[in-house]
Design an enzyme around this catalytic site. Structure first.
Site, PDB file in Angstrom:
ATOM      1  CB  SER A  88      -8.004   1.163   5.759  1.00  0.00           C
ATOM      2  OG  SER A  88      -8.632   2.419   5.786  1.00  0.00           O
ATOM      3  CB  SER A 124      -7.956   3.932   2.829  1.00  0.00           C
ATOM      4  OG  SER A 124      -7.056   3.216   3.656  1.00  0.00           O
ATOM      5  CE  LYS A 137      -3.970   1.884   2.604  1.00  0.00           C
ATOM      6  NZ  LYS A 137      -4.695   1.854   3.898  1.00  0.00           N
TER       7      LYS A 137
END
Lengths: 511, 499
Positions: free
Chosen positions: A182, A158, A83
């Protein structure tokens, strides 16, 4: 399906076995994943940056060591995506924000350094909501990411990039960060497994801070065992993070293997009453209830438990999180790195004006909204009413959980109230925030929590089943998750991903 | 703009001054407060950095254990209550020298709580300064403004930032409002900061050099009609970095505020700065425009736990406090207050103490350090410590005098040679073959010769006028290359001229 497609649809565990037996090389595997990324990205857009050359070099290094007869860790040569909230030395890291565009970190996050030490090739950096603020990945400053199950839908957020990359077979494994869900909510939306470890089990050093008291790095995978294997690589004490917990951790992979025996006799499970029924879609509840039945079928004792403060979590969260965000994001001021926007002509060219212009241009609307909320919550005369009170409620929630875990081993509920929604469907921030209503409490209390697929709803979209355990009992969550995953898979006859259409794999050229 | 000032003596008559000091003491740990970056004054700009001290995304602070230990020891020396649990908090404000745009300080849970420090005044009396807290925090970097008239930001063309100092540990010692100081207000403030400097050096927790920014103070001053009246509005003069500056700031602010109040005006609550060139304080920003720092506990750092046992262990490591030591040595050395003041002002206390410990008498040690060696240090414009002579050297010379190996003249020659860098006293004496002449017949012959050559002087002496005896002594000393004992020589002369 081509040979290459067969390779990339293996689990990380299976890839590891083939690497060790010499059936495949790390380079072949890494190249196959890079090819899938090339084929899938036009329709998925999971990545913000690819690091193909570095990945192949890392794969070659592993192959060389293996050729010399070195004993290598299980995940040596198994690729991973990261990420873009986690810093990678020499690879652009942006947090999906214009304000960090072009920033090349001079250091590796502890989790990245640990994966490199094991020999995991890093494929690239995955998309997210800007600074991990959002539940759909639509807040990325660069582009949205699409859900591989239906590209008109969001992958959650997210960490939509990492979840979609894993779901679409672009990578067997990925790292996420979870501040309010997330990792877990995108896992639920994409039919994958996502784990938020106990706060302090995984180092935050090098994970760009969103809300420091809530952030935790964790694995994204297609199976519980794969997630456990990656967990074992990244977790453990780190003296660069003062909130890191000392002490040796048990093997989560071993806990997952134990769960696959599907013997849950004596296990005590609590259902969070407040996170079922009202506010949760009927089909989400239905698949959740199937999961509960399967758990009972394996010998677990299940009872419903009421947590009157559970749903207050979201209110507490939207005070504490923005407060920490407002402070953590102060450093993006144009002085030292990232974007710098000078004041327009006629405006004094001062440092303060430059900072204001940089932040105005560099941050998106959701980030600005949270900075403003948090600044207010911490301001003189407002602190006790907002931040102080939220911390007190948080303490009560922690006590509620601690009390509950005297009587039960794990708590369960649906991961999210709905399955994946369409891009653009939710415009109102408060409605968007409700997506995290079931995931936030684990962050507030520092509990380990994970999400596994519980089936598909009427529109063919995956739903998620969340398992929470007591602090530092991540292994229990893995054991239960692995058992339930095995039971679900048996019921479905095949892993959930076999139900997904993958045109990008089918169209892949063989060389 | 020249501000209206009232005469200090008049201001003190009409108003009761109250002051407060926030003294920042930079700790001399090798590394920064939250990361292992090395720090030394004067390093090449932006070279002493890590991802943490530069506040890079993803970086996290980790508390420097030594800094907390030093902070607690300093707190204990100031009689502070050490809190078992203390907490670092973020002080949020945007400024280019602050890499994270928040400072990590302590808010409602400082490591050191209330304490006090007794300071000694010129007249020998003691004044107790009450301390509110002594908390630990990290320093900011340093801005240099280029193109402005006096290095200030106003009028500068551009500014440079050096982050080397960012993250260096500080202890901020905050007094309570200090009342009852009256006309001695500036002297008390100066003595207080000097005492803190001496303590910090004695503890070896800070280099205590104000000129290198190791210490600086924010000076708060307010006036009120009488000691019974509530506190008046204060001004805060930031970052004063010399003892004289602190004293002058207080005097100036009292004179300025008194003039305002006497005219029926109101003192503004504002931050000011001390202008060394103008010898005035100048207005900065109004406190009402000041930042709301939005303090909250730093979630990146766990609370600091210091057990009562650990506090006692650290208390046991405290050396003798400077004031106590001064009094003890004054008594041991038998010095008057004035003599002791000269020793202190010369910066010779430690050197004399070490010389005595190395075996010299106190009077001998003091004579050398405040005499011959002090003259040399003034001539060379360096401190006593920087000269190539050590307390051991001085003690060795003294011991040779007492042992009769050197007379005063030879001893002085020896010290001069050490100061020239010729080596250690024993080697120098040996190299030059200096020794006190013990051969009485040789001295006697030299005396006889001198009396014969200077027959007119000899006649005077014999006539009972002893005044010109120095002429004969001088001639003998020359003849013996200074190696004769002057006392022996004069004894012989008297004997030989006595009829």
């Amino acid at each position: 399906m081509s040979q290459k497609s067969e390779l990339v649809t293996l689990t990380a565990e299976q890839m590891s076995a083939k690497l060790r037996s010499g059936e495949i090389s790390a380079r072949e595997l890494t190249q196959a994943e890079l090819d899938v990324i090339g084929a899938a990205e036009p329709s998925i857009q999971a990545f913000l940056a690819r690091s193909s050359e570095e990945a192949l070099a890392q794969a070659d290094a592993v192959d060389k060591r293996r050729a010399k007869g070195e004993e290598l860790p299980d995940l040596a040569g198994v690729p991973v995506a990261v990420k873009d909230m986690i810093v990678t030395k020499g690879i652009e890291t942006t947090a999906a924000s214009k304000i960090l565009k072009g920033w090349i970190p001079p250091y590796d996050a502890t989790v990245v350094a640990r994966m490199k030490r094991v020999g995991m090739p890093i494929l690239g950096k995955t998309n997210l909501d800007e600074f991990a603020q959002g539940s759909s990945t639509e807040n990325s400053a660069f582009h949205p990411t699409f859900n591989p199950w239906d590209t008109t839908r969001v992958p959650g957020g997210s960490g939509g990039g990492s979840a979609s990359a894993v779901a679409s077979f672009e990578s067997p494994l990925a790292l996420g960060t979870d501040t309010g869900g997330s990792i877990r909510q995108p896992a639920a939306f994409t039919g994958t497994v996502g784990v938020k470890p106990t706060y302090g089990h995984v180092s935050r050093y090098g994970a760009i801070a969103m809300a420091s008291s809530l952030d935790q790095v964790g694995p994204c995978a297609r199976t519980v065992t794969d997630a456990a294997m990656l967990y074992d690589v990244i977790a453990g004490y780190d003296d660069h993070d003062s909130t890191s917990l000392p002490g040796k951790l048990p093997s989560m992979a071993a806990a997952a293997v134990k769960g696959a025996r599907r013997d849950l006799k004596g296990l005590r499970i609590g259902i969070v009453k407040e996170a079922t029924g009202d506010g949760f879609e009927p089909e989400v509840n239905a698949s959740f209830n199937e999961g509960v039945e399967l758990l009972e079928g394996m010998g677990a004792e299940v009872k419903e438990m009421s947590f009157p403060n559970f749903l207050h979590g979201i209110r507490v969260y939207y005070v504490i999180m923005p407060a920490e965000v407002s402070s953590n994001l102060a450093r993006y001021d144009g002085m030292r790195y990232g974007l710098r926007v000078m004041p327009p002509a006629g405006v004094p060219q001062t440092a303060a004006n430059m900072m204001a212009c940089t932040r105005e241009a560099g941050f998106g609307p959701e980030v600005k909204r949270r900075i403003i909320l948090g600044t207010y919550a911490l301001s003189a005369g407002k602190y006790d009413e907002w931040y102080g009170k939220a911390q007190r409620v948080r303490t009560v929630m922690i006590q509620d959980f601690a009390k509950a875990f005297r009587d039960i081993d794990v708590l369960v509920c649906p991961t999210a109230p709905t399955s994946a929604f369409k891009l653009g469907e939710i415009q109102d921030p408060a409605t968007m925030y409700r997506n995290d209503i079931a995931t936030i409490p684990a962050n507030l209390a520092g509990l380990p929590a994970l999400s596994i697929p519980s089936g598909l709803d009427g529109s063919g979209m995956p739903t998620g089943f969340q398992i929470m355990a007591a602090q530092r009992h991540d292994d229990t969550a893995f054991t239960v998750a692995s058992a339930l995953e095995s039971a679900f898979t048996e019921k479905w006859g095949a892993p959930i991903w076999t139900k997904m259409k993958t045109p990008w794999l089918d169209s892949m050229p063989e060389e | 703009m020249t501000e209206k000032l009232m005469k200090f003596s008049e201001a003190i008559k009409r108003f009761d001054p109250v002051f407060g000091l926030e003294v920042h003491v930079e700790l001399n740990t090798n590394t920064k407060l939250f990361c292992p970056a090395h720090y030394e004054f004067g390093g090449e700009p932006n070279t002493e950095l890590t991802p943490v001290s530069l506040g890079l995304p993803g970086s996290l602070p980790v508390i420097n254990r030594q800094a907390v230990i030093d902070g607690v020891r300093l707190g204990l020396a100031l009689h502070c209550h050490v809190n078992e649990w203390s907490q670092f908090a973020r002080k949020n404000y945007f400024y280019p020298d602050m890499p994270r745009d928040y400072q990590i300080s302590q808010a409602d849970k400082p490591t050191n709580g209330e304490g006090y420090l007794d300071v000694e005044l010129e007249d020998g009396s003691t004044f107790r300064v009450p301390i509110e807290r002594a908390h630990i925090e990290d320093d900011a970097g340093k801005n240099t403004h280029i193109g402005g008239a006096d290095g200030r930001i106003e009028g500068a063309d551009y500014s440079l930032v050096d982050y080397n100092r960012a993250g260096v540990p500080l202890v901020e010692i905050v007094t309570k409002p200090v009342t009852g100081a009256g006309e001695k207000v500036a002297e008390i403030a100066g003595a207080y900061v000097r005492e803190i400097r001496d303590i910090a050096r004695a503890l070896n927790v800070s280099n205590g050099k104000l000129e290198q920014g190791n210490m600086r103070a924010d000076v708060n001053v307010s006036l009120r009609e009488s000691p019974d009246a509530p506190l008046g509005t204060r001004s805060e003069t930031k970052n004063v970095n010399s003892f004289r500056g602190i004293e002058k700031t207080i005097v100036y602010e009292i004179r300025r505020q008194a003039a305002i109040l006497a005219d029926g005006g109101q003192v503004l609550q504002e931050t000011r700065h001390w202008d060394e060139a103008m010898q005035t304080t100048a207005g900065g920003r109004l406190k009402s425009d000041a930042n709301d720092y939005r303090y909250f506990p730093d979630p990146d750092l766990a609370m600091v736990h210091i057990t009562p046992e650990q506090v006692e262990e650290l208390r046991a490591t405290l050396p003798e406090m400077p004031l106590h030591r001064k009094h003890r040595l004054q008594k041991e050395w038998g010095l008057s207050d004035f003599e002791m003041r000269d020793v202190i002002n010369a910066g010779a206390l430690d050197l004399i103490d070490q010389t005595v410990q190395a075996g010299a008498t106190a009077s001998g040690a003091r004579k050398w350090w405040l005499g011959e060696i002090m003259r040399e240090s003034n001539a060379r414009e360096v401190s006593l410590e920087e000269l190539p002579i050590t307390p051991q050297d001085v003690a060795e010379v003294e011991k040779m005098i007492v042992g009769g190996k050197l007379n005063n003249k030879l001893a002085k020659q020896t010290v001069e040679a050490v100061l020239k860098g010729e080596g250690r006293p024993g080697d120098i004496v040996e190299k030059h073959g200096w020794k006190v002449m013990n051969d009485d017949s040789a001295i006697e012959k030299a005396v006889d010769d001198a009396l014969a050559v200077n027959s007119d002087v000899a006649a005077e002496l014999k006539a009972g006028n002893m005044k010109p005896i120095g002429v004969i002594i001088g001639a003998v000393m020359r003849a013996t290359h200074g190696q004769a004992d002057a006392k022996v020589v004069s004894g012989l002369i008297i004997k030989k001229t006595r009829v």
